[in-house]
Design a protein around this motif. Structure first.
Motif, mmCIF file in Angstrom:
data_model
loop_
_atom_site.group_PDB
_atom_site.id
_atom_site.type_symbol
_atom_site.label_atom_id
_atom_site.label_comp_id
_atom_site.label_asym_id
_atom_site.label_seq_id
_atom_site.Cartn_x
_atom_site.Cartn_y
_atom_site.Cartn_z
ATOM 1 N N GLN A 1 0.857 -1.193 0.000
ATOM 2 C CA GLN A 1 0.000 0.000 0.000
ATOM 3 C C GLN A 1 0.887 1.234 0.000
ATOM 4 O O GLN A 1 1.890 1.304 0.721
ATOM 5 N N CYS B 1 -0.941 6.952 1.320
ATOM 6 C CA CYS B 1 -2.381 6.691 1.192
ATOM 7 C C CYS B 1 -3.001 6.676 2.587
ATOM 8 O O CYS B 1 -2.506 5.994 3.487
ATOM 9 N N CYS C 1 -10.239 0.699 0.147
ATOM 10 C CA CYS C 1 -9.363 1.211 -0.909
ATOM 11 C C CYS C 1 -10.224 1.928 -1.960
ATOM 12 O O CYS C 1 -11.244 1.405 -2.397
ATOM 13 N N ALA C 2 -9.795 3.124 -2.345
ATOM 14 C CA ALA C 2 -10.551 3.905 -3.337
ATOM 15 C C ALA C 2 -10.215 3.485 -4.765
ATOM 16 O O ALA C 2 -10.755 4.025 -5.719
ATOM 17 N N CYS D 1 -7.589 3.918 -6.625
ATOM 18 C CA CYS D 1 -7.054 4.985 -7.473
ATOM 19 C C CYS D 1 -5.984 4.441 -8.426
ATOM 20 O O CYS D 1 -5.625 5.105 -9.395
ATOM 21 N N GLY D 2 -5.459 3.253 -8.117
ATOM 22 C CA GLY D 2 -4.490 2.630 -9.006
ATOM 23 C C GLY D 2 -3.047 3.054 -8.771
ATOM 24 O O GLY D 2 -2.159 2.677 -9.532
ATOM 25 N N ARG D 3 -2.786 3.811 -7.702
ATOM 26 C CA ARG D 3 -1.399 4.236 -7.442
ATOM 27 C C ARG D 3 -0.572 3.124 -6.806
ATOM 28 O O ARG D 3 0.645 3.238 -6.719
ATOM 29 N N CYS D 4 -1.221 2.090 -6.318
ATOM 30 C CA CYS D 4 -0.465 0.959 -5.771
ATOM 31 C C CYS D 4 -1.182 -0.330 -6.133
ATOM 32 O O CYS D 4 -2.242 -0.315 -6.776
ATOM 33 N N VAL E 1 -2.825 -2.472 -4.388
ATOM 34 C CA VAL E 1 -4.011 -2.923 -3.647
ATOM 35 C C VAL E 1 -5.225 -3.018 -4.573
ATOM 36 O O VAL E 1 -5.990 -3.983 -4.520
HETATM 37 S S1 SF4 Z 1 -5.004 1.879 -4.843
HETATM 38 FE FE1 SF4 Z 1 -3.452 2.102 -3.193
HETATM 39 S S2 SF4 Z 1 -3.060 4.316 -3.021
HETATM 40 FE FE2 SF4 Z 1 -5.012 4.052 -4.149
HETATM 41 S S3 SF4 Z 1 -6.618 4.130 -2.552
HETATM 42 FE FE3 SF4 Z 1 -6.109 1.971 -2.844
HETATM 43 S S4 SF4 Z 1 -4.563 1.553 -1.292
HETATM 44 FE FE4 SF4 Z 1 -4.648 3.786 -1.495
#
Ligand code: SF4
Length: 148
Positions: A38, A42, A53-54, A56-59, A61
């Motif tokens: 993660q 975040c 988890c939203a 968003c695709g930055r990690c 998860v």
């Molecule tokens: S994808 Fe990763 S950074 Fe984005 S909301 Fe989920 S856990 Fe947080």
């Protein structure tokens, strides 16, 4: 313990699982991944519920959630070795896809015995235990192999 030994244990676990030709139903597969996957910036609290988890695709998860929806497997973010081992030892679980650093994988393999484990190693582009990454296609390949 030297890294070479961690590497050898991980390779042996993967080899022995392939040799046993374990096959599972989706609900019998647990994908356990290290909490450091993660993003460190975040603010989503995932300890109790990964769906916070939203996506968003930055990690990774979000990709683990996609994997769970696509194949029906269980996914769990491991925040500690003991908790992760308890999840893995649940009677309903037949096989584990473990995603972590080699040291954690080595400890996890022993904690999960005699269950089948396919291990996938994370990368450390920002140094140990922070904003780690994983090749999701290799994680998906492990899931597909167990469900084949
Ligand atoms: S994808 Fe990763 S950074 Fe984005 S909301 Fe989920 S856990 Fe947080």
């Amino acid at each position: 313990m030297p890294e070479a030994l961690d590497r050898a244990v991980v390779a042996l676990a993967n080899f022995s699982t392939r040799l046993r030709r374990t096959r599972c139903r989706p609900e019998e597969v647990l994908v356990l991944f290290a909490s450091c996957l993660q993003r460190s910036d975040c603010d989503r609290r995932l300890d109790e519920d990964l769906t916070n988890c939203a996506r968003c695709g930055r990690c990774a998860v979000a990709a683990f959630l996609d994997l769970s929806e696509k194949y029906g497997v269980r996914v769990y973010r491991a925040t500690g070795g003991r908790r992760a081992a308890a999840r893995a030892r649940a009677p309903a679980i037949k096989a584990i896809v473990a995603v972590a650093c080699r040291k954690e994988l080595r400890e996890g393999v022993f904690a999960c015995l005699p269950k089948a484990v396919l291990a996938r190693t994370i990368a450390w582009p920002c140094g140990p235990c922070k904003d780690t990454t994983v090749e999701m296609d290799r994680v998906e390949e492990a899931v597909r192999w167990l469900l084949r």
